[in-house]
Scaffold this motif. Structure first.
Motif, PDB file in Angstrom:
ATOM      1  N   LEU A 286       0.838  -1.198   0.000  1.00  8.15           N
ATOM      2  CA  LEU A 286       0.000   0.000   0.000  1.00  8.15           C
ATOM      3  C   LEU A 286       0.869   1.242   0.000  1.00  8.15           C
ATOM      4  N   ASP A 287       0.284   2.367  -0.405  1.00  6.66           N
ATOM      5  CA  ASP A 287       0.992   3.628  -0.209  1.00  6.66           C
ATOM      6  C   ASP A 287       0.588   4.187   1.159  1.00  6.66           C
TER       7      ASP A 287
ATOM      8  N   SER B 268      -1.083   6.844   2.168  1.00  7.75           N
ATOM      9  CA  SER B 268      -2.467   7.300   2.375  1.00  7.75           C
ATOM     10  C   SER B 268      -3.421   6.120   2.571  1.00  7.75           C
ATOM     11  N   GLU B 269      -3.197   5.028   1.844  1.00  7.10           N
ATOM     12  CA  GLU B 269      -4.045   3.835   2.023  1.00  7.10           C
ATOM     13  C   GLU B 269      -3.823   3.221   3.406  1.00  7.10           C
TER      14      GLU B 269
ATOM     15  N   ARG C 100      -5.506   5.408   6.052  1.00  4.24           N
ATOM     16  CA  ARG C 100      -6.965   5.217   6.072  1.00  4.24           C
ATOM     17  C   ARG C 100      -7.335   3.913   6.792  1.00  4.24           C
ATOM     18  N   LEU C 101      -6.665   2.817   6.463  1.00  3.64           N
ATOM     19  CA  LEU C 101      -6.982   1.537   7.088  1.00  3.64           C
ATOM     20  C   LEU C 101      -6.712   1.544   8.593  1.00  3.64           C
TER      21      LEU C 101
END
Length: 88
Positions: free
Chosen positions: A75-76, A78-79, A82-83
């Protein structure tokens, strides 16, 4: 307090990484097989006091809960943010 710091405070690094890697208590820390390379002896250490992890084996990588999730799930930032925010 920054959002990133608040998430790190709310999501326990040992509990989170334990979902991916079986960890065993070793003194104040926890150890297990590194999920990022073919490990045959426990070289992956999680440091609960600092909310960090490090592999002392072949890959030699380390970081915090964000870098673990980013590397493990590809993931990057930002992902991962969010998670982990949803989890916190």
């Amino acid at each position: 307090m920054a959002v990133v710091d608040e998430i790190k405070e709310r999501v326990d690094v040992v509990e989170f990484i334990s979902q991916y890697v079986p960890l065993r208590k070793a003194g104040r820390n926890y150890k297990g097989l590194c999920p990022f390379h073919a490990d045959t002896s426990p070289s992956f250490i999680v440091f609960p006091e600092g909310q960090r992890w490090h592999c002392f084996g072949a890959c030699g990588t380390g970081g915090d809960i964000f870098t673990f999730l980013m590397k493990r799930e590809n993931l990057d930032f930002s992902e991962a943010l969010r998670l982990l925010a949803q989890r916190a």
